[in-house]
Every structure is written in C-alpha cells, then in structure tokens.
Scaffold this motif. Structure first.
Motif, PDB file in Angstrom:
ATOM      1  N   GLN A 223      28.928  23.438  66.474  1.00 36.33           N
ATOM      2  CA  GLN A 223      27.680  22.979  67.096  1.00 36.33           C
ATOM      3  C   GLN A 223      27.378  23.763  68.368  1.00 36.33           C
ATOM      4  N   LEU A 224      28.409  23.976  69.173  1.00 39.27           N
ATOM      5  CA  LEU A 224      28.224  24.716  70.420  1.00 39.27           C
ATOM      6  C   LEU A 224      27.832  26.167  70.134  1.00 39.27           C
ATOM      7  N   ALA A 225      28.473  26.784  69.132  1.00 43.19           N
ATOM      8  CA  ALA A 225      28.141  28.174  68.780  1.00 43.19           C
ATOM      9  C   ALA A 225      26.689  28.283  68.313  1.00 43.19           C
ATOM     10  N   ALA A 226      26.239  27.318  67.512  1.00 47.16           N
ATOM     11  CA  ALA A 226      24.849  27.333  67.049  1.00 47.16           C
ATOM     12  C   ALA A 226      23.884  27.207  68.224  1.00 47.16           C
ATOM     13  N   HIS A 227      24.242  26.370  69.187  1.00 48.02           N
ATOM     14  CA  HIS A 227      23.407  26.209  70.388  1.00 48.02           C
ATOM     15  C   HIS A 227      23.348  27.515  71.181  1.00 48.02           C
ATOM     16  N   LYS A 228      24.488  28.210  71.288  1.00 49.69           N
ATOM     17  CA  LYS A 228      24.536  29.455  72.058  1.00 49.69           C
ATOM     18  C   LYS A 228      23.749  30.580  71.360  1.00 49.69           C
ATOM     19  N   ARG A 229      23.665  30.516  70.050  1.00 54.40           N
ATOM     20  CA  ARG A 229      22.855  31.519  69.358  1.00 54.40           C
ATOM     21  C   ARG A 229      21.372  31.325  69.658  1.00 54.40           C
ATOM     22  N   ARG A 230      20.968  30.072  69.808  1.00 54.00           N
ATOM     23  CA  ARG A 230      19.554  29.788  70.124  1.00 54.00           C
ATOM     24  C   ARG A 230      19.269  29.957  71.613  1.00 54.00           C
ATOM     25  N   TYR A 231      20.245  29.589  72.444  1.00 54.31           N
ATOM     26  CA  TYR A 231      20.049  29.618  73.900  1.00 54.31           C
ATOM     27  C   TYR A 231      21.220  30.356  74.549  1.00 54.31           C
ATOM     28  N   PRO A 232      21.248  31.674  74.442  1.00 47.75           N
ATOM     29  CA  PRO A 232      22.385  32.435  74.979  1.00 47.75           C
ATOM     30  C   PRO A 232      22.475  32.326  76.499  1.00 47.75           C
ATOM     31  N   ASP A 233      23.711  32.475  76.986  1.00 44.45           N
ATOM     32  CA  ASP A 233      23.969  32.393  78.417  1.00 44.45           C
ATOM     33  C   ASP A 233      25.126  33.337  78.737  1.00 44.45           C
ATOM     34  N   ASP A 234      25.476  33.428  80.008  1.00 44.81           N
ATOM     35  CA  ASP A 234      26.566  34.307  80.430  1.00 44.81           C
ATOM     36  C   ASP A 234      27.881  33.528  80.362  1.00 44.81           C
ATOM     37  N   ASP A 235      28.390  33.317  79.144  1.00 46.38           N
ATOM     38  CA  ASP A 235      29.632  32.586  78.985  1.00 46.38           C
ATOM     39  C   ASP A 235      30.364  33.084  77.738  1.00 46.38           C
ATOM     40  N   VAL A 236      31.611  32.663  77.609  1.00 42.53           N
ATOM     41  CA  VAL A 236      32.476  33.150  76.533  1.00 42.53           C
ATOM     42  C   VAL A 236      31.963  32.730  75.164  1.00 42.53           C
ATOM     43  N   MET A 237      31.519  31.479  75.019  1.00 42.92           N
ATOM     44  CA  MET A 237      31.076  31.029  73.702  1.00 42.92           C
ATOM     45  C   MET A 237      29.825  31.769  73.233  1.00 42.92           C
ATOM     46  N   THR A 238      28.953  32.172  74.152  1.00 39.02           N
ATOM     47  CA  THR A 238      27.796  32.982  73.761  1.00 39.02           C
ATOM     48  C   THR A 238      28.259  34.307  73.168  1.00 39.02           C
ATOM     49  N   THR A 239      29.221  34.952  73.818  1.00 47.00           N
ATOM     50  CA  THR A 239      29.732  36.221  73.310  1.00 47.00           C
ATOM     51  C   THR A 239      30.375  36.045  71.938  1.00 47.00           C
ATOM     52  N   LEU A 240      31.209  35.019  71.788  1.00 45.00           N
ATOM     53  CA  LEU A 240      31.875  34.789  70.506  1.00 45.00           C
ATOM     54  C   LEU A 240      30.871  34.422  69.413  1.00 45.00           C
ATOM     55  N   ALA A 241      29.880  33.611  69.759  1.00 44.57           N
ATOM     56  CA  ALA A 241      28.904  33.163  68.763  1.00 44.57           C
ATOM     57  C   ALA A 241      28.069  34.320  68.225  1.00 44.57           C
ATOM     58  N   HIS A 242      27.898  35.373  69.018  1.00 42.59           N
ATOM     59  CA  HIS A 242      27.088  36.509  68.598  1.00 42.59           C
ATOM     60  C   HIS A 242      27.930  37.661  68.048  1.00 42.59           C
ATOM     61  N   ASP A 243      29.239  37.453  67.899  1.00 42.94           N
ATOM     62  CA  ASP A 243      30.119  38.521  67.407  1.00 42.94           C
ATOM     63  C   ASP A 243      30.153  38.479  65.878  1.00 42.94           C
ATOM     64  N   ALA A 244      29.532  39.453  65.243  1.00 42.33           N
ATOM     65  CA  ALA A 244      29.430  39.470  63.782  1.00 42.33           C
ATOM     66  C   ALA A 244      30.783  39.676  63.111  1.00 42.33           C
ATOM     67  N   GLU A 245      31.767  40.195  63.846  1.00 36.88           N
ATOM     68  CA  GLU A 245      33.088  40.428  63.249  1.00 36.88           C
ATOM     69  C   GLU A 245      33.917  39.161  63.139  1.00 36.88           C
ATOM     70  N   LEU A 246      33.536  38.116  63.872  1.00 32.34           N
ATOM     71  CA  LEU A 246      34.307  36.874  63.864  1.00 32.34           C
ATOM     72  C   LEU A 246      33.874  35.994  62.707  1.00 32.34           C
TER      73      LEU A 246
END
Length: 420
Positions: A223-246
């Motif tokens: 749920q948090l990753a989906a939120h970060k994809r819609r509303y990115p921020d300067d945090d670790v979960m935003t980076t992980l959520a947008h990493d296509a290799e993960l």
C-alpha cells in the motif's frame, strides 16, 4: 607436575540469562579455553529444542566466519540461532540478510541506491530537532513527578522509530506500526515485548518471521509503495517503489528488513550508550567539557554495548575453525559482544576508553553483510548524545534498567534516570 584442566563450557544460549546482563565472564572462559565450543539448544520459553551449535567467541574467528560466506552460509539455514520451520525456509531466504553472494550483492546494490549518504545526512537537522524535543519532554515529565524518568519510553524508542519513519517515508498516522512489528519480530523471546505466543494447530509456536505472521506488514508495504508511486517524495520507499528491478516480493522483504533492523539497531544502541555513560560519570564529564571527541566515543559505546549479540551461519562444507572440526550443515554462531571484549585485539577491553583508536569492533558485523545502515545509526547516536550532553548536567540511574529477554538483541526495555 601440575595438570591444568580447562573449566567446563558455560551456557551462553539461554535467552533468560541476558535479562540480567550480558554474560561477559562466560564469554571470557570461552575465549580463553573453548573459543569454538558446542552449545546445547534445549527447549526454552515454549520454543522447541534444537540440534545445538558452535559458539564462536574470539574476534579473529568471528571476523573469519563473517567474511567467508562460501564456507559459512547465511542462506542454508538463515541467520537466527533457532532453525526456521522447513516450510518457511524458502520464504525466509528471500531476505537480503539471509542470502549469500552473488544474490546478496545484487540486492545490496539495489537498496544502496535508496540508502545514500546524502539523503541520510539531510536527516541530521531533523534528528537534532527530534532529540531536543524528546529530551525536553523527558525533563518536563521528570519535573512533574519525583525527578525520575524512563529514557527508553520517553526518548530512545520514539527517537529511533520516528527517524526511521522519516527515512522510509511512513506517514505520521502509521508510525506506531513500525514499533509494533519490531517488538513482535525482535522481542519474540520476551513475553513483555511479543505478547502471547501464537500457536499452530499442532500447538507449536509460530515463528514471527513466518509468512503468516508478516502478512499484515507486507500488505502495508505494498500500500505504501503504491502511494509513493502516485505521490513521490524524497524517501527510501519512493526510491524502492520506482525501482523496476525490484520484484514485489523483494520490495516486501526490504521493507521488513529496514523496518526491523533499521529500527532496532538504534533502539538498542541508544539507551545502551546512555546507560554506559551513566555508569561511567567521569567519561560523561569528559564528553561534556570537550575532552573526548564524540565521533570516537560513539564507536567505543557501540563496542561496549553492541546492539546485536549474535548472528548465525551454517557450514556449507566440512571445515576447521580454531582447531575444531566443523561438519557441513553445522550451525555456527558468532558472538559479537564477546569479540568486542577480546583481549587479543583490544587493550584493557573491560575499560571504557572514549578515545580508543583504532576500534575494530564488530557491532555492525563484517564482511559482505556489514550493516548497510551503519552511517545512519552513527549519525543518530552522535546527535542524540550531543543533545543529552547539552541538557543533562549528569546522568544518574534511578534504579536498575530492565533488559530484553533475548540471545540476539542487546536491548533495554527501560532506563530510569534521575534528572537534576
């Protein structure tokens, strides 16, 4: 002719003994006479008996095991002393902590993109403001009572938790979940932390790292990753959520690892360092007047009170360590807290020396699995201790601290301090 017999091998497995203190005298006996020693694994606190393991207590041997992942595997049996349920093992092996090179290196490189020194350093001001606010609250609470306050419940638990939540990007309303999950996973041997044991249909306790016990955490991570994809921020979960290799599963495991390990390292080290300074008032005074350097002092406090007591490996092949033959499949457990007091490496190891340098402690491990968050942890500790030195003229305990029942984490559940 005098025949000197080695003393018997002391038990350093039973997690209940750690509630009264780290058994440093027993560690010394092991280092001097049984540096690689068989330990029994009896049933304790409802957890079933195990096959036993090799306890490794000298610094050189601990470092050798941690660096040689080809011989001492994190993957075969994972990294906790107790064997996981065989049905859970494939799931547990997904975590970076429980992998060997080259798979471990790939995952470490992926998460390191999020765990950048620059991002962490930007948290220094946030951490300073938080430490100042929490210590001010502790002072107010002490003034409103009998002059005593528990630094764990008023300062260090929230300090570690909220700093990690900021780094991850967890919304404020959800932050207590991180502490709940940490207590459940890390404090599973301690009824105060874990609560009532969850039993399977056969009446056996369910491992807190099993898929069934982590379902709620993993659901939240997605749920948090989906939120970060819609509303990115300067945090670790935003980076992980947008990493296509993960993969989806890898993201969940990273969230688990960062939530639990990222929180509990500082959650254990911070009150441990403050307790150490309270027990050594002359050292605290030296820091307050600037006669000791805080960066060096932080590492000595970590040596003295390492947040992690032990880590397990499994022998991938027949080998020999300190003259003992180890068979493939044997459990090999390194004792960080013992290695940090090894006289063969540290001069006068039972003396707190805030100027100790070099200081090759293994509180953050060694080898390929050396703690990725060590920089963030040191920063947080440095900031917290600096603020404590600024506002507390002295640190004086107001009773015995309450320790975690655990042979894994060197935790404090309470640290009553008298405020003047």
């Amino acid at each position: 002719m005098t025949v000197h017999h080695a003393p018997p091998v002391p038990d350093v497995f039973d997690p209940r003994q750690y509630a009264t203190g780290v058994p440093y005298d027993a560690y010394r006996v092991l280092r001097d006479h049984h540096p690689v020693a068989r330990q029994d694994e009896p049933e304790v606190l409802g957890w079933p008996a195990g096959p036993g393991f090799w306890a490794v207590t000298r610094h050189a041997d601990v470092v050798r095991v941690l660096k040689d992942s080809a011989t001492y595997s994190s993957y075969i049996g994972a990294t906790q002393i107790r064997d996981p349920d065989p049905d859970d093992l494939p799931f547990i092996r997904r975590m970076m902590l429980n992998q060997d090179p080259p798979g471990h290196g790939r995952l470490r490189r992926l998460v390191s993109r999020a765990f950048t020194p620059g991002r962490i350093d930007r948290f220094a001001k946030v951490a300073q403001d938080r430490a100042r606010t929490l210590l001010a609250h502790a002072l107010d609470e002490a003034r409103a009572s009998d002059g005593t306050v528990d630094l764990v419940s008023t300062v260090t638990d929230d300090y570690a938790l909220l700093n990690l939540a900021d780094l991850l990007g967890v919304p404020e309303a959800d932050r207590r979940l991180l502490l709940h999950w940490t207590q459940r996973v890390i404090g599973y041997q301690d009824p105060d932390e874990a609560g009532p044991q969850v039993l399977d249909p056969a009446g056996k306790p369910v491992n807190p790292r099993s898929p069934a016990m982590l379902r709620d955490m993993f659901g939240y991570a997605q749920q948090l990753a989906a939120h970060k994809r819609r509303y990115p921020d300067d945090d670790v979960m935003t980076t992980l959520a947008h990493d296509a290799e993960l993969s989806r599963a890898e993201l969940e495991m990273f969230f688990f690892l960062l939530t639990v390990a990222g929180n509990d390292t500082v959650r254990s080290a911070a009150p441990g360092g403050l307790l150490t300074l309270a027990q050594h008032p002359e050292a605290y005074d030296r820091l307050r007047v600037g006669r000791a350097e805080l960066t060096t002092a932080v590492d000595e406090l970590l040596r003295w009170h390492p947040p992690v007591l032990t880590f397990r490996r499994t022998a991938a092949q027949d080998t020999e360590l300190a003259g003992r033959r180890i068979r493939a499949g044997d459990k090999v457990v390194v004792f960080h807290a013992s290695a940090n007091r090894d006289e063969r490496v540290f001069a006068d190891p039972d003396r707190l020396d805030l100027s100790r340098a070099p200081n090759p402690h293994v509180s953050f491990g060694d080898g390929p699995h050396v703690c990725m968050g060590a920089h963030f942890a040191r920063l947080q500790l440095r900031v917290l201790y600096r603020e404590a030195l600024r506002v507390l003229p002295e640190l004086r305990t107001a009773g015995a601290p309450k320790r975690l029942v655990s042979n894994f984490i060197n935790g404090l559940k309470s640290l009553p301090i008298h405020i003047t």
